[in-house]
Design a protein around this motif. Structure first.
Motif, PDB file in Angstrom:
ATOM      1  N   HIS A 137      73.067  19.305  59.759  1.00  0.00           N
ATOM      2  CA  HIS A 137      73.159  20.748  59.978  1.00  0.00           C
ATOM      3  C   HIS A 137      72.039  21.485  59.217  1.00  0.00           C
ATOM      4  O   HIS A 137      71.351  22.354  59.764  1.00  0.00           O
ATOM      5  CB  HIS A 137      74.543  21.222  59.513  1.00  0.00           C
ATOM      6  CG  HIS A 137      74.692  22.703  59.469  1.00  0.00           C
ATOM      7  ND1 HIS A 137      74.668  23.486  60.605  1.00  0.00           N
ATOM      8  CD2 HIS A 137      74.833  23.557  58.419  1.00  0.00           C
ATOM      9  CE1 HIS A 137      74.808  24.756  60.257  1.00  0.00           C
ATOM     10  NE2 HIS A 137      74.899  24.831  58.940  1.00  0.00           N
ATOM     11  N   GLU A 169      68.709  21.019  60.967  1.00  0.00           N
ATOM     12  CA  GLU A 169      68.622  21.833  62.199  1.00  0.00           C
ATOM     13  C   GLU A 169      68.338  23.289  61.867  1.00  0.00           C
ATOM     14  O   GLU A 169      67.499  23.942  62.498  1.00  0.00           O
ATOM     15  CB  GLU A 169      69.942  21.739  62.990  1.00  0.00           C
ATOM     16  CG  GLU A 169      70.110  20.409  63.694  1.00  0.00           C
ATOM     17  CD  GLU A 169      71.558  20.160  64.150  1.00  0.00           C
ATOM     18  OE1 GLU A 169      71.797  19.050  64.652  1.00  0.00           O
ATOM     19  OE2 GLU A 169      72.440  21.050  63.974  1.00  0.00           O
ATOM     20  N   GLU A 170      69.036  23.791  60.878  1.00  0.00           N
ATOM     21  CA  GLU A 170      68.834  25.193  60.493  1.00  0.00           C
ATOM     22  C   GLU A 170      67.404  25.412  59.990  1.00  0.00           C
ATOM     23  O   GLU A 170      66.771  26.421  60.307  1.00  0.00           O
ATOM     24  CB  GLU A 170      69.818  25.601  59.384  1.00  0.00           C
ATOM     25  CG  GLU A 170      71.257  25.721  59.842  1.00  0.00           C
ATOM     26  CD  GLU A 170      71.551  27.021  60.605  1.00  0.00           C
ATOM     27  OE1 GLU A 170      70.631  27.878  60.717  1.00  0.00           O
ATOM     28  OE2 GLU A 170      72.669  27.169  61.103  1.00  0.00           O
ATOM     29  N   SER A 208      80.983  25.069  54.434  1.00  0.00           N
ATOM     30  CA  SER A 208      79.763  25.149  55.258  1.00  0.00           C
ATOM     31  C   SER A 208      78.561  25.332  54.334  1.00  0.00           C
ATOM     32  O   SER A 208      78.713  25.580  53.149  1.00  0.00           O
ATOM     33  CB  SER A 208      79.857  26.331  56.209  1.00  0.00           C
ATOM     34  OG  SER A 208      79.723  27.524  55.453  1.00  0.00           O
ATOM     35  N   TRP A 223      68.184  30.735  54.440  1.00  0.00           N
ATOM     36  CA  TRP A 223      67.224  29.874  55.139  1.00  0.00           C
ATOM     37  C   TRP A 223      65.780  30.376  55.060  1.00  0.00           C
ATOM     38  O   TRP A 223      64.854  29.596  54.853  1.00  0.00           O
ATOM     39  CB  TRP A 223      67.634  29.710  56.614  1.00  0.00           C
ATOM     40  CG  TRP A 223      69.020  29.143  56.739  1.00  0.00           C
ATOM     41  CD1 TRP A 223      70.135  29.794  57.163  1.00  0.00           C
ATOM     42  CD2 TRP A 223      69.442  27.823  56.380  1.00  0.00           C
ATOM     43  NE1 TRP A 223      71.237  28.977  57.098  1.00  0.00           N
ATOM     44  CE2 TRP A 223      70.828  27.745  56.622  1.00  0.00           C
ATOM     45  CE3 TRP A 223      68.801  26.693  55.873  1.00  0.00           C
ATOM     46  CZ2 TRP A 223      71.583  26.611  56.390  1.00  0.00           C
ATOM     47  CZ3 TRP A 223      69.546  25.547  55.643  1.00  0.00           C
ATOM     48  CH2 TRP A 223      70.912  25.519  55.897  1.00  0.00           C
ATOM     49  N   ALA A 228      65.229  25.516  62.943  1.00  0.00           N
ATOM     50  CA  ALA A 228      65.475  26.759  63.685  1.00  0.00           C
ATOM     51  C   ALA A 228      64.830  27.958  62.996  1.00  0.00           C
ATOM     52  O   ALA A 228      64.405  28.911  63.641  1.00  0.00           O
ATOM     53  CB  ALA A 228      66.973  26.983  63.832  1.00  0.00           C
ATOM     54  N   HIS A 229      64.741  27.904  61.669  1.00  0.00           N
ATOM     55  CA  HIS A 229      64.147  29.031  60.930  1.00  0.00           C
ATOM     56  C   HIS A 229      62.655  28.859  60.707  1.00  0.00           C
ATOM     57  O   HIS A 229      62.049  29.623  59.954  1.00  0.00           O
ATOM     58  CB  HIS A 229      64.890  29.251  59.613  1.00  0.00           C
ATOM     59  CG  HIS A 229      66.237  29.885  59.818  1.00  0.00           C
ATOM     60  ND1 HIS A 229      67.356  29.148  60.140  1.00  0.00           N
ATOM     61  CD2 HIS A 229      66.633  31.180  59.787  1.00  0.00           C
ATOM     62  CE1 HIS A 229      68.388  29.963  60.278  1.00  0.00           C
ATOM     63  NE2 HIS A 229      67.969  31.212  60.074  1.00  0.00           N
ATOM     64  N   ASN A 265      75.804  27.736  53.891  1.00  0.00           N
ATOM     65  CA  ASN A 265      75.296  29.027  54.323  1.00  0.00           C
ATOM     66  C   ASN A 265      74.175  29.434  53.383  1.00  0.00           C
ATOM     67  O   ASN A 265      74.363  30.219  52.474  1.00  0.00           O
ATOM     68  CB  ASN A 265      76.454  30.030  54.292  1.00  0.00           C
ATOM     69  CG  ASN A 265      76.095  31.261  55.074  1.00  0.00           C
ATOM     70  OD1 ASN A 265      75.049  31.297  55.729  1.00  0.00           O
ATOM     71  ND2 ASN A 265      76.941  32.271  55.008  1.00  0.00           N
TER      72      ASN A 265
END
Ligand code: SAH
Length: 454
Positions: free
Chosen positions: A388, A391-392, A362, A367, A395-396, A364
């Motif tokens: 992904h 998107e993160e 993943s 962010w 989102a942040h 990680n």
């Protein structure tokens, strides 16, 4: 062969140069390294020649060429801009048995000037027998660039070894054997890398007949274009007996390896670890212990997401000599070749390299730290996770209109650049067949691509 290359002791040669232009100036420039016994004869001088004469205290006769200027026991250079005058000078020289070199007339010259590479005490003289000065200069520049700068130090080191060997070893045959072992041991490279103490140790081991460990070169092969290899990389690549290379090393770069070298592919695609990392570390150690010159060739820079550090840890523990050669990392290569500067006064004052592929598969990432005004993000190994990651980032708090570029096979002839935004990237990836290796650049600098692509 028509020309005999001999080295002439320079402290007892005297030159008379006829001419005051560029040709004469070049000859003086060459000769000045060897002797100041130079007389220039010319009614006029160009500015540089005039400076050279003043700087080195050379003799100057301000006059047209006359017979009285040709003096016995001198070498004469006829470099005026008149063919007839040069021929006249040559005739006077021959009458006095002076050796003469005539500009642009090697057929009637007694000596000619080679192009010189100076790594004092090592001198390399190159000549095309006057057939093509442009070719000679080209070869000189190629060789000059390829030859390491520390040859003088190596010459000094070898000279002092020679004294020791002469003193301590009586048999000529044994001496020859030792020289062969020394020159194929890590000694020369250690001296060229400035590690004289280690070189002395290796030399002692060779002379006392101990088994010599080989050496390992951990070399960055850059992002793909072979011309992005450093000079040092090329030099070391050519010396290797055994090569362990990655998936990202382009075939054109492998061409630089010796045809005798043993080639091993140890690359890995993400899911298919053909040789596990510990296995590679061990292979390097084992082959070096056999006395081989081992090349570990990695894409980009070995110390940037390259696990280069892990590969040399064991070498360090086992006292095996190694060198690390940096390479152009994918971020630099892709940035230049796509016309996307990583920093730019109007768009980004900092740049951050991150990996999009983490141990558990993943991404990680920290962010909050990535969302920073005027910062470029470069994501290595992120192709499968880029949707992904985008998107993160959104989102942040990163704007969904932030531009993003994917550079596929950067610096290679097949390079492709895809530009989108964080919100558009998922669709782009779905609609295009993008393949590895691909590097992602995120930030306002991507806006420059249209203008600066080349
Ligand atoms: N040590 C290497 C990076 C190894 S990680 C370096 O310094 O460049 C491998 C990742 O690098 C790939 O997944 C890709 O993201 C990137 N990469 C390497 N070569 C590339 C190339 N020619 N074009 C685009 N990306 C490249």
């Amino acid at each position: 062969m028509k020309w005999l290359p001999l080295l002439q002791r320079s402290n007892n040669v005297k030159f008379i140069i006829f001419g005051g232009g560029q040709v004469a100036q070049r000859k003086v420039q060459t000769l000045i390294k060897f002797t100041t016994e130079i007389t220039v004869v010319s009614p006029k001088l160009n500015e540089q020649l005039s400076k050279l004469i003043a700087k080195h205290g050379l003799s100057y006769i301000k006059s047209i060429a006359l017979q009285q200027h040709v003096v016995v026991d001198h070498r004469i250079v006829a470099a005026t801009d008149s063919i007839e005058v040069n021929q006249q000078i040559a005739a006077w020289s021959k009458a006095l048995a002076c050796e003469v070199s005539i500009a642009d007339d090697s057929a009637n010259s007694d000596f000619i000037f080679p192009a010189i590479i100076d790594r004092n005490p090592v001198t390399i003289a190159i000549s095309s027998s006057s057939q093509s000065p442009a070719l000679t200069r080209y070869l000189r520049n190629q060789l000059d660039a390829a030859l390491p700068a520390r040859i003088p130090q190596l010459a000094e080191f070898v000279a002092s070894l020679r004294k020791t060997i002469r003193k301590t070893i009586a048999s000529t045959q044994r001496r020859q054997q030792i020289w062969r072992s020394l020159m194929s041991s890590p000694m020369p490279n250690l001296v060229l890398a400035g590690k004289v103490d280690q070189a002395s140790k290796v030399s002692q081991q060779v002379m006392s007949g101990q088994a010599i460990k080989g050496e390992v070169f951990l070399v960055g092969a850059g992002p793909g274009d072979p011309e992005l290899l450093t000079l040092k990389a090329v030099r070391l690549i050519q010396q290797a007996d055994v090569v362990f290379y990655d998936r990202l090393v382009s075939p054109a770069i492998l061409e630089y390896c010796s045809s005798q070298a043993e080639m091993h592919y140890v690359g890995k695609a993400m899911s298919d670890h053909s040789v596990p990392q510990e296995g590679i570390n061990q292979l390097l150690v084992d082959h070096a212990k056999l006395g081989k010159t081992v090349l570990r060739l990695k894409g980009g820079d070995p110390f940037i997401f390259g696990r280069g550090g892990e590969e040399i840890e064991q070498l360090a523990e086992e006292n095996i000599p190694f060198q690390v050669v940096p390479g152009v990392t994918a971020a630099s290569g892709c940035s230049s070749y796509s016309g996307i500067p990583l920093t730019h006064r109007d768009y980004a004052q900092s740049v951050r390299f991150v990996t999009g592929h983490l141990k558990d598969g993943s991404a990680n990432l920290p962010w909050h730290e990535l969302i920073h005004p005027q910062q470029t993000l470069v994501v290595y190994m992120g192709l499968s996770g880029i949707t992904h990651i985008s998107e993160e980032l959104i989102a942040h708090g990163m704007s969904q209109d932030t531009p993003i570029a994917l550079i596929e096979k950067g610096t290679l002839p097949e390079q492709k650049v895809y530009v989108s935004t964080l919100k558009g990237i998922a669709a782009l990836i779905q609609n295009q067949q993008i393949s590895a290796p691909t590097l992602t650049i995120i930030g306002d600098v991507v806006k420059l691509h249209n203008k600066l692509k080349w």
